[in-house]
Design a protein around this motif. Sequence first.
Motif, PDB file in Angstrom:
ATOM      1  N   ARG A   1      36.793  84.762 -88.778  1.00  0.00           N
ATOM      2  CA  ARG A   1      36.183  83.819 -89.814  1.00  0.00           C
ATOM      3  C   ARG A   1      36.539  83.900 -91.069  1.00  0.00           C
ATOM      4  O   ARG A   1      36.723  83.166 -91.768  1.00  0.00           O
ATOM      5  N   CYS A   2      37.247  85.004 -91.442  1.00  0.00           N
ATOM      6  CA  CYS A   2      37.926  85.311 -92.771  1.00  0.00           C
ATOM      7  C   CYS A   2      39.135  84.472 -92.746  1.00  0.00           C
ATOM      8  O   CYS A   2      39.521  83.948 -93.962  1.00  0.00           O
ATOM      9  N   SER A   3      39.777  83.823 -91.599  1.00  0.00           N
ATOM     10  CA  SER A   3      40.830  82.948 -91.988  1.00  0.00           C
ATOM     11  C   SER A   3      40.528  81.748 -92.542  1.00  0.00           C
ATOM     12  O   SER A   3      41.182  81.147 -93.269  1.00  0.00           O
TER      13      SER A   3
ATOM     14  N   ILE B   1      38.044  81.509 -94.737  1.00  0.00           N
ATOM     15  CA  ILE B   1      37.787  81.769 -96.222  1.00  0.00           C
ATOM     16  C   ILE B   1      39.190  81.762 -96.971  1.00  0.00           C
ATOM     17  O   ILE B   1      39.254  81.166 -97.978  1.00  0.00           O
ATOM     18  N   LEU B   2      40.092  82.164 -96.150  1.00  0.00           N
ATOM     19  CA  LEU B   2      41.593  82.221 -96.641  1.00  0.00           C
ATOM     20  C   LEU B   2      42.143  80.790 -97.034  1.00  0.00           C
ATOM     21  O   LEU B   2      42.521  80.275 -97.753  1.00  0.00           O
ATOM     22  N   ILE B   3      41.797  80.121 -96.019  1.00  0.00           N
ATOM     23  CA  ILE B   3      42.251  78.610 -95.973  1.00  0.00           C
ATOM     24  C   ILE B   3      41.413  77.794 -96.993  1.00  0.00           C
ATOM     25  O   ILE B   3      42.098  76.946 -97.933  1.00  0.00           O
TER      26      ILE B   3
ATOM     27  N   MET C   1      40.114  79.188 -99.667  1.00  0.00           N
ATOM     28  CA  MET C   1      40.701  79.956-101.089  1.00  0.00           C
ATOM     29  C   MET C   1      42.012  79.011-101.470  1.00  0.00           C
ATOM     30  O   MET C   1      42.189  78.915-102.782  1.00  0.00           O
ATOM     31  N   VAL C   2      42.858  79.002-100.469  1.00  0.00           N
ATOM     32  CA  VAL C   2      44.057  78.223-100.876  1.00  0.00           C
ATOM     33  C   VAL C   2      44.034  76.862-101.083  1.00  0.00           C
ATOM     34  O   VAL C   2      44.498  76.365-102.167  1.00  0.00           O
TER      35      VAL C   2
END
Length: 138
Positions: free
Chosen positions: A37-39, A41-43, A45-46
């Motif tokens: 799931r954090c991926s 979030i990372l996307i 954020m980018v």
Amino acid sequence: MKAFLLALLTAFIWGVVPFLEKIGLSSVEPTTAYLVRCSGILIGMVIALSYTPDFSSFGKMGIQSISFLVLAGILAGFVAQVVFYKALKIGEISRIIPVTSCYPLFTFILGWVFLGEEVTLSKVMGMLLILGGLFLLK
């Protein structure tokens, strides 16, 4: 009115997400699911960073603000989310979500005790509704 509509949109999104997570948790352990799931979030954020070219407000932050925000990120963004996934994996979504959604009760108490926020009749009534709902779920 705009703030209310944004809050309503937030509630709708927060209502849809656990449904997606419950389905996603069907074949994986909660901690692994959280890391995947954090991926997302990372996307996100980018994408947000690409539309936020001005980072001058970072320089205006004091150590206290940074510390509290980092602690909030660790607690809500990691600890509570992993615990939530464990509850969601083994419990019924219709029982887990109302219980986890009673967090305003704790926020109300903390705001009153530590920030000196006013206790009003409408706030107390809202908290009683939350408590009543939790009692009915038991």
